[in-house]
Design a protein around this motif. Structure first.
Motif, PDB file in Angstrom:
ATOM      1  N   CYS A 105      -3.026   1.944  -3.546  1.00  0.00           N
ATOM      2  CA  CYS A 105      -3.868   2.550  -2.511  1.00  0.00           C
ATOM      3  C   CYS A 105      -4.938   1.681  -1.811  1.00  0.00           C
ATOM      4  O   CYS A 105      -5.943   1.554  -2.645  1.00  0.00           O
ATOM      5  N   TYR A 106      -4.807   1.244  -0.785  1.00  0.00           N
ATOM      6  CA  TYR A 106      -5.833   0.267  -0.117  1.00  0.00           C
ATOM      7  C   TYR A 106      -7.033   0.862   0.136  1.00  0.00           C
ATOM      8  O   TYR A 106      -8.091   0.760   0.346  1.00  0.00           O
ATOM      9  N   CYS A 155       0.285   3.345   8.287  1.00  0.00           N
ATOM     10  CA  CYS A 155       0.910   3.837   6.979  1.00  0.00           C
ATOM     11  C   CYS A 155       1.885   4.977   7.411  1.00  0.00           C
ATOM     12  O   CYS A 155       1.608   5.931   8.271  1.00  0.00           O
ATOM     13  N   HIS A 209       0.777  -1.195   0.083  1.00  0.00           N
ATOM     14  CA  HIS A 209       0.074   0.103  -0.070  1.00  0.00           C
ATOM     15  C   HIS A 209       0.792   1.262   0.069  1.00  0.00           C
ATOM     16  O   HIS A 209       1.832   1.199   0.778  1.00  0.00           O
ATOM     17  N   LEU A 219      -7.200   1.984   7.082  1.00  0.00           N
ATOM     18  CA  LEU A 219      -6.067   1.057   7.202  1.00  0.00           C
ATOM     19  C   LEU A 219      -5.810   0.172   8.332  1.00  0.00           C
ATOM     20  O   LEU A 219      -5.442  -0.957   8.608  1.00  0.00           O
TER      21      LEU A 219
END
Ligand SMILES: C[S@@+](CC[C@H](N)C(=O)[O-])C[C@H]1O[C@@H](n2cnc3c(N)ncnc32)[C@H](O)[C@@H]1O
Length: 521
Positions: free
Chosen positions: A278-279, A301, A244, A293
């Protein structure tokens, strides 16, 4: 496709190569599979990718050669796909939801619900149908609720019985059981999935409780959204190996009809770089992305964007300081994530609870925005509360730049003021997209397309007043925007509206514009 096991040591300067992450060297040589052993890869250039490991990302895919924006990295067919978690009853063939007025049929073999005859033999249902019939497995039923997400888990578990190679690929993926075991989610899965599979469907001799929880986790951590009309989810084991980053360097296209995912380079990527998606939703502010996230992918992140309070100058999270009314209040960044937000001018501290409740209230207000006048009013109201680029007004601007010239009035009939507004909005939105979702992404492609269309009308209206060299210059810039838009939209699957738009722009607007420029002296 190479089948040889490869041993890969992670480069110490991964982050220098990409600017996307902070990978440190792994001290030991780690034996990792060739990436093509992971998934149902359809297209892949031998040796292009490698699987590596970092103390931050865990396993990740990286490119072994320089790739150019738009280049296909790989395409992959889903391993399993099915309804979202907590899904209501859906068609087991196409995953469409049943509305009150839609006719519901039953598959003639297994009796599960379908919306039309073809769905009984759809790629998503045909393999399971025989198993359901033999084992007399009926759709989950519980008073009040019914979680069709259990079907997706069963589809995963069935690989164990009918396709051991695919089962191994599925089990290779991260489930984060250790973390999930302590969350309320585990208990929800116990009730909605484990009990349904073991007790309601009587499959206890085939699958253990642990296996069912593991497949639930694998779907939660690794699945991609599928479908244009109906949203469902799928596992693509090779794509699942991408790390990610809140500023991704890849872009992906999916087609729910055939369950194929194509992954392309969004920007030029140097050899050795991690491939990142990008999750989270890229156009949300830092605290929303990080919350998502943490809660669903179980990591903090530490990308460049998360560590920068102003999100690379876009100010997507900026809230107007209600004390000095001059500065904007920002979260101080990932390291200090952050119960306290600080005004850049007067330095007053604002509690996170204030920001959270502000966002919640305004999010509700966004849902009441329905047309161009209400969007404009909403953006005006936002000025007293948010930075002009804040994710909340930005989302409205993003829709609005496309709505002018489509809703109620056609583009060529827009008033000069409305045409100017459309141009300004497109440019404003593109500035943010250039920073946060750079390169070849569909959202950028659509806004570029809107921009060139408005520019052409604008120049046509002005042309009598423009000096020839200025007219030519303007048209050349518009031609570049159009070419970029076509190059991006053309990468979409052929069944999509974006692909259609690219094809018709290529046949008509591109030809006309090129001719117009060539006729200018
Ligand atoms: C879809 S999987 C990616 C493959 C995974 N690294 C593996 O080894 O199976 C998502 C998981 O990878 C890890 N991950 C991916 N990107 C990360 C990042 N930027 N920072 C920290 N962890 C990350 C997290 O554990 C996350 O839950």
């Amino acid at each position: 496709m190479g089948k040889k096991k490869r041993s890969k040591k992670v480069a110490a300067d991964d982050d220098e190569l990409t600017g996307t992450g902070t990978c440190e060297a792994s001290a030991d040589e780690v034996s990792l599979p060739d990436p093509t052993e992971l998934g149902n890869v359809l297209q892949y250039e031998n040796g292009l990718l490698a699987c590596a490991i970092s103390p931050i990302y865990g396993r990740y895919l990286s490119t072994q050669r320089n790739v150019k924006k738009g280049d296909l990295l790989f395409s992959e067919k889903y391993l399993i796909a099915g309804p979202q978690r907590s899904s209501d009853v859906v068609c087991v063939g196409c995953h469409s939801e049943f509305q009150e007025d839609t006719t519901r049929f039953n598959c003639p073999h297994c009796q599960w619900p379908i919306c039309r005859d073809e769905c009984a033999v759809s790629i998503y249902h045909k393999d399971e149908c025989k198993f359901f019939t033999e084992k007399k497995i009926k759709p989950p039923t519980r008073q009040g609720t019914c979680d069709f997400g259990a079907l997706t888990i069963l589809r995963g578990l069935m690989l164990k019985l009918r396709d051991p190679v695919s089962w191994k690929k599925l089990m290779h993926l991260e489930a984060h059981n250790d973390i999930r075991k302590n969350l309320p989610l585990w208990r929800e899965n116990m009730i909605n999935v484990v009990i349904v599979i073991l007790d309601q469907w009587h499959l206890f001799e085939y699958f253990s409780e642990e296996e069912i929880h593991t497949v639930c986790g694998i779907l939660e951590v690794n699945s991609f959204e599928l479908g244009e009309k109906y949203s469902f989810r799928g596992i693509f084991p090779m794509a699942a190996m991408m790390a990610h980053d809140c500023i991704p360097n890849t872009t992906h296209f999916q087609n729910g009809l055939d369950g194929i995912l194509e992954v392309r380079a969004a920007i030029d990527i140097p050899a050795g770089s991690p491939l990142a998606i990008c999750y989270a939703f890229s156009l949300e502010g830092t605290s929303q992305r990080r919350k998502m996230l943490q809660e669903t992918k179980f990591f903090e992140c530490s990308c460049v964007r998360c560590c920068d309070a102003k999100e690379l100058g876009t100010c997507l999270s900026g809230v107007l300081c209600q004390t000095c009314k001059k500065g904007y209040v920002y979260n101080t960044g990932a390291a200090d994530l952050a119960n306290v937000w600080i005004c850049e001018k007067c330095k007053i501290k604002v509690p996170l609870q204030y920001i959270d409740s502000l966002l919640e209230n305004w999010q509700e207000a966004v849902d009441r925005v329905v047309d161009i006048p209400s969007s404009e009013k909403f953006i005006e109201n936002c000025k007293t509360v948010f930075h002009p680029n804040h994710a909340i007004p930005f989302g409205v601007k993003f829709n609005l730049c496309q709505a002018y010239g489509r809703e109620s009035t056609e583009l060529q009939n827009l008033s000069p003021a409305d045409l100017d507004r459309k141009l300004a909005l497109c440019r404003e939105v593109l500035d943010v997209l250039d920073a946060l979702t750079p390169g070849y992404t569909i959202t950028r492609g659509m806004v570029l397309y809107e921009l060139q269309a408005a520019e052409i009308i604008h120049v046509r209206r002005l042309q009598a007043t423009l000096k020839p060299h200025i007219l030519r210059r303007k048209l050349q810039l518009t031609l570049k925007t159009l070419k970029d838009a076509i190059a991006i939209l053309e990468m979409s699957p052929t069944s999509t509206i974006e692909y259609e738009i690219a094809q018709s722009a290529k046949k008509e607007t591109l030809v006309d514009l090129t001719k117009w420029i060539s006729l200018l002296k």
